[in-house]
Design a protein around this motif. Structure first.
Motif, mmCIF file in Angstrom:
data_model
loop_
_atom_site.group_PDB
_atom_site.id
_atom_site.type_symbol
_atom_site.label_atom_id
_atom_site.label_comp_id
_atom_site.label_asym_id
_atom_site.label_seq_id
_atom_site.Cartn_x
_atom_site.Cartn_y
_atom_site.Cartn_z
ATOM 1 N N TYR A 136 0.838 -1.205 0.000
ATOM 2 C CA TYR A 136 0.000 0.000 0.000
ATOM 3 C C TYR A 136 0.875 1.259 0.000
ATOM 4 N N TYR A 137 1.812 1.317 0.943
ATOM 5 C CA TYR A 137 2.668 2.501 1.043
ATOM 6 C C TYR A 137 3.760 2.504 -0.028
ATOM 7 N N GLY A 138 4.160 1.322 -0.468
ATOM 8 C CA GLY A 138 5.129 1.252 -1.559
ATOM 9 C C GLY A 138 4.564 1.811 -2.855
ATOM 10 N N LEU A 139 3.307 1.480 -3.144
ATOM 11 C CA LEU A 139 2.654 2.041 -4.332
ATOM 12 C C LEU A 139 2.481 3.550 -4.207
ATOM 13 N N GLU A 140 2.152 3.996 -3.005
ATOM 14 C CA GLU A 140 2.019 5.435 -2.784
ATOM 15 C C GLU A 140 3.328 6.147 -3.107
ATOM 16 N N LYS A 141 4.441 5.558 -2.681
ATOM 17 C CA LYS A 141 5.751 6.168 -2.962
ATOM 18 C C LYS A 141 6.076 6.115 -4.455
ATOM 19 N N ILE A 142 5.798 4.984 -5.103
ATOM 20 C CA ILE A 142 6.068 4.849 -6.533
ATOM 21 C C ILE A 142 5.292 5.895 -7.328
ATOM 22 N N ASN A 143 4.083 6.184 -6.899
ATOM 23 C CA ASN A 143 3.249 7.132 -7.635
ATOM 24 C C ASN A 143 3.550 8.593 -7.306
ATOM 25 N N LYS B 155 -2.578 6.186 -12.159
ATOM 26 C CA LYS B 155 -1.610 5.733 -11.168
ATOM 27 C C LYS B 155 -1.181 4.293 -11.431
ATOM 28 N N ILE B 156 0.047 3.983 -11.040
ATOM 29 C CA ILE B 156 0.581 2.623 -11.171
ATOM 30 C C ILE B 156 -0.069 1.727 -10.127
ATOM 31 N N LYS B 157 -0.442 0.503 -10.558
ATOM 32 C CA LYS B 157 -1.098 -0.466 -9.674
ATOM 33 C C LYS B 157 -0.227 -1.714 -9.574
ATOM 34 N N VAL B 158 -0.656 -2.658 -8.731
ATOM 35 C CA VAL B 158 0.093 -3.910 -8.574
ATOM 36 C C VAL B 158 0.255 -4.619 -9.913
#
Length: 568
Positions: free
Chosen positions: A248-255, A276-279
Motif C-alpha cells: 500500500y505505502y510502496g505504491l504510494e511512494k512509486i506514484n 496511477k501505477i497499480k500492482v
C-alpha cells in the motif's frame, strides 16, 4: 471452463449480514470481506486503512538481535560488507535497497554487491561468490532472497572468516545454515507473525531494526518501501497482513516520489500513462524488465539501474533493460511457436496427461515462461527442457491443485537435480535418462492426477446485479486494492444479462458489449478476444463472469470498466 462460486459457511453468512450493517455497505461487498477472512469492524479497519503502526516489531523475528548487532559491529569497525542476492526481481530489489541503505552509514568503498550468473553459477549462494568475497577482503556477507538451503556453502564462508547474515523467505529444508544470523519467518523456531515476507521485505525489517536500535529516524529505512512493493508483487506472495501495508505505502511512494531507477523504468515501460501505477503494472510492466537482465544477460544490470541516483545514467540503464526485455519477448514467442510445433506433430499427445518438450538450443533463461504459457494453452503439467553445461535442464509448471513436486519426486532416480514447490520447479537430467524421465513423469502424473484437476476453473467471488454498481459501490471496491494473492481481483457472476443489440467488434477480435439487466440502463463492457461469441450472444440473454477495474487517473477521479472473463 468450469465456474466455481466460492462458498461461505452458515456462520459466516450471519457475520456477513452483521458486517454489512456495521460498515454500512452492501452484502455483496461484505461477502467479499468474509472471503478474505475479514469478519469484524477492526479487521475491516486494518484492511481498508493500512497504517505504518500495523507493521510488526522486527525484533519478533528470530535472530534479528544477532543480525542487527553483527551489522552494527561491521559498520562501527569499518569492515567490508558484500551484499549478495538472487538474480530475479526479489533478489535484485533486495540487494539494491540494502546497498543504498548501508551507504548512509559507511564508506562506499567498503560496500559492494554480488549477483550470481544464472547460467554459470545457477541459483543461490555459489562458491564463486564466496571466493569473490574472500579475494576482496569482505568480512561480512548479507545474503538476501537465498541462502537458507546452502548450509555447506555458508559453512565454507564462515570457516574462512566471512560471517554471513541470511535474510531469506524460502522454506528451510534439512539443516538450517550455521550463519551468524538467519532471518526467515518460516523457520520452525521463528514466531514472527507475518510468514510471507519476500527476501526484500525481510531485508527491510533488518534495516528497521538497525534504525530502532540506533534511534534513527524512520525515513532512513522507509524510503526503500517502493523496492519492497515491487518484490512483493513480482514474487506472487500473499498481499495481506504486513505485506498489504508494505505494498500500500510502496505504491504510494512509486506514484508520488519514486526512486530514480524505478521512475526511469516506469517512463520506458509506459509510453503514455494518465493513471496511477497499480500492482498489475508492477507484475506485468516493471518486473519483466527487471527480470530480463538475469534471464538473458546478468542480474547486476538491474541492480545498476536500481541503485542509480543520476537521472542520465538511470535513463540509459532503463532503456537498456527495456531493450533486453524486448529481446526476451521475441525469444519467448519464437520458443513457444517451436514448442507448439513439436507438440502438434506428436501423434500420441492427445492420449497423454503431460507436456514435455525439448530442444537443445532453447535459452535456459526463458523456458519457465514458455512452460507457463503451454500450461495456459493445453492445461496439463508441463516441462520445457533445453541443454546447458552437458545436462538437459529446464523448468516445470503445474495446474491448479496438482502437486508437481511430488510427481517429480517419484521420478527422482531419472533426475540429476531438481528443486521447487507444488506448482513450479527447476530440474536437470543426464542425457541418457531423458526418455526414461519422460516416460516415468507421464506415468506418475497419470497415477495421481484426477479428472477434476484436469478441468480449468474460474473461481467466482460473488453474484452481482448490475444495479449495485453505483458511486458508493465503486468507491468501496477501490479500497480493496492493492490486489494480489489472498486478495485477488474479485470476479463477479452476473446472471441473466442481455446484450442491448449494439454489440460490435472492438479492436482486433475483441467485443464491445452493452449489458442490461432488469432495466433499460446500459453498462458498457469489453470482452477481450470475444469475437467468436458475436453470433451466439448478440441480442440474447446470458450469464457472464466479469472483473470491475477501477483506474485512478492522475486527477484522482475514479473511472471503472467492466471486463468480461467468460460467458455462457
Amino acid at each position: 471452463m468450469q465456474w466455481v462460486l466460492k462458498e461461505i459457511t452458515e456462520e459466516n453468512k450471519l457475520q456477513k449480514v452483521k458486517l454489512s450493517k456495521e460498515l454500512n455497505i452492501s452484502e455483496t461487498l461484505s461477502h467479499l470481506l468474509i472471503l478474505r477472512d475479514i469478519k469484524s469492524f477492526e479487521d475491516a479497519r486494518k484492511f481498508f486503512r493500512p497504517q505504518w503502526s500495523d507493521l510488526y516489531s522486527p525484533f519478533l523475528m528470530h535472530d534479528m538481535e544477532k543480525a542487527m548487532n553483527r551489522l552494527h559491529q561491521a559498520i562501527e569497525n569499518k569492515e567490508k560488507i558484500l551484499i549478495y542476492g538472487d538474480y530475479d526481481v526479489d533478489g535484485t530489489t533486495a540487494v539494491s535497497a540494502m546497498y543504498l541503505f548501508l551507504q548512509q552509514f559507511t564508506n562506499k568503498n567498503l560496500l559492494d554487491y554480488y549477483i550470481p550468473d544464472r547460467f554459470e553459477e545457477g541459483y543461490g549462494v555459489s562458491y564463486e561468490g564466496v571466493k569473490y568475497a574472500r579475494q576482496n577482503d569482505f568480512s561480512l556477507m548479507i545474503i538476501l532472497d537465498c541462502g537458507i538451503k546452502e548450509a555447506e556453502k555458508i559453512h565454507h564462508a564462515q570457516s574462512i572468516g566471512i560471517d554471513c547474515i541470511i535474510a531469506d523467505h524460502h522454506v528451510p529444508e534439512g539443516i538450517v545454515p550455521g550463519a551468524c544470523a538467519v532471518l526467515n519467518p518460516k523457520k520452525t523456531n521463528c514466531n514472527y507473525p507475518s510468514k510471507e515476507l519476500t527476501g526484500c521485505g525481510i531485508g527491510l525489517k533488518l534495516m528497521q531494526a538497525y534504525c530502532i536500535k540506533n534511534k534513527l529516524k524512520e525515513d532512513y529505512w522507509s524510503k526503500f518501501i517502493d523496492y519492497v512493493a515491487v518484490s512483493t508483487a513480482a514474487d506472487i506472495v500473499p498481499i495481506n497482513d504486513e505485506n498489504r501495508v508494505l505494498v500500500y505505502y510502496g505504491l504510494e511512494k512509486i506514484n508520488k516520489y519514486p526512486s530514480v531507477g524505478l521512475k526511469k523504468l516506469s517512463d520506458v515501460a509506459f509510453l503514455k500513462r494518465n493513471r496511477k501505477i497499480k500492482v498489475s503494472d508492477l507484475v506485468f510492466m516493471l518486473a519483466p524488465r527487471i527480470n530480463a537482465a538475469g534471464r538473458l544477460e546478468h542480474g547486476s544490470k538491474a541492480v545498476k539501474l536500481l541503485i542509480s541516483r543520476d537521472e542520465t545514467e538511470a535513463e540509459k540503464c532503463a532503456k537498456d533493460l527495456h531493450d533486453v526485455n524486448t529481446q526476451r519477448q521475441d525469444l519467448d514467442k519464437q520458443t513457444l511457436e517451436e514448442a507448439i510445433q513439436i507438440i502438434e506433430k506428436d501423434d500420441t499427445f492427445t492420449q497423454k496427461k503431460t507436456t514435455v518438450v525439448y530442444k537443445e538450443n532453447w535459452n535456459k533463461g526463458i523456458v519457465g515462461i514458455v512452460a507457463a504459457k503451454l500450461v495456459e494453452k493445453y492445461y496439463r503439467p508441463t516441462v520445457v527442457l533445453t541443454e546447458h553445461n552437458g545436462y538437459i535442464t529446464g523448468s516445470a509448471r503445474s495446474i491448479d491443485g496438482f502437486d508437481l513436486y511430488e510427481a517429480l519426486l517419484s521420478c527422482k532416480e531419472f533426475i540429476h537435480q531438481f528443486g521447487g514447490h507444488k506448482y513450479a520447479a527447476g530440474l536437470s537430467i543426464e542425457k541418457n535418462n531423458l526418455e526414461r524421465f519422460v516416460h516415468h513423469f507421464e506415468q506418475s502424473v497419470q497415477a495421481f492426477i484426477t479428472e477434476e484437476q484436469q478441468v480449468k476453473k474460474i473461481y467466482v467471488d460473488a453474484v452481482l446485479n448490475l444495479n449495485e454498481i453505483d458511486t458508493k459501490f465503486i468507491n468501496i471496491l477501490k479500497q480493496f486494492e492493492p490486489h494480489g494473492p489472498s486478495n485477488l481481483h474479485p470476479v463477479f457472476w452476473i446472471k441473466k444479462v442481455k446484450d442491448s443489440g449494439r454489440m460490435h467488434e472492438h479492436g482486433n477480435g475483441h467485443l464491445k458489449m452493452y449489458l442490461t439487466q432488469h432495466s433499460q440502463k446500459e453498462y458498457p463492457a469489453i470482452f477481450f478476444n470475444g469475437i467468436k461469441h458475436f453470433d451466439t450472444f448478440k441480442g440474447k440473454t446470458f450469464d457472464c463472469l466479469c472483473k470491475i477495474d477501477i483506474q485512478d487517473i492522475v486527477s484522482d477521479e475514479a473511472v471503472y470498466s467492466i471486463y468480461i472473463q467468460d460467458i455462457k
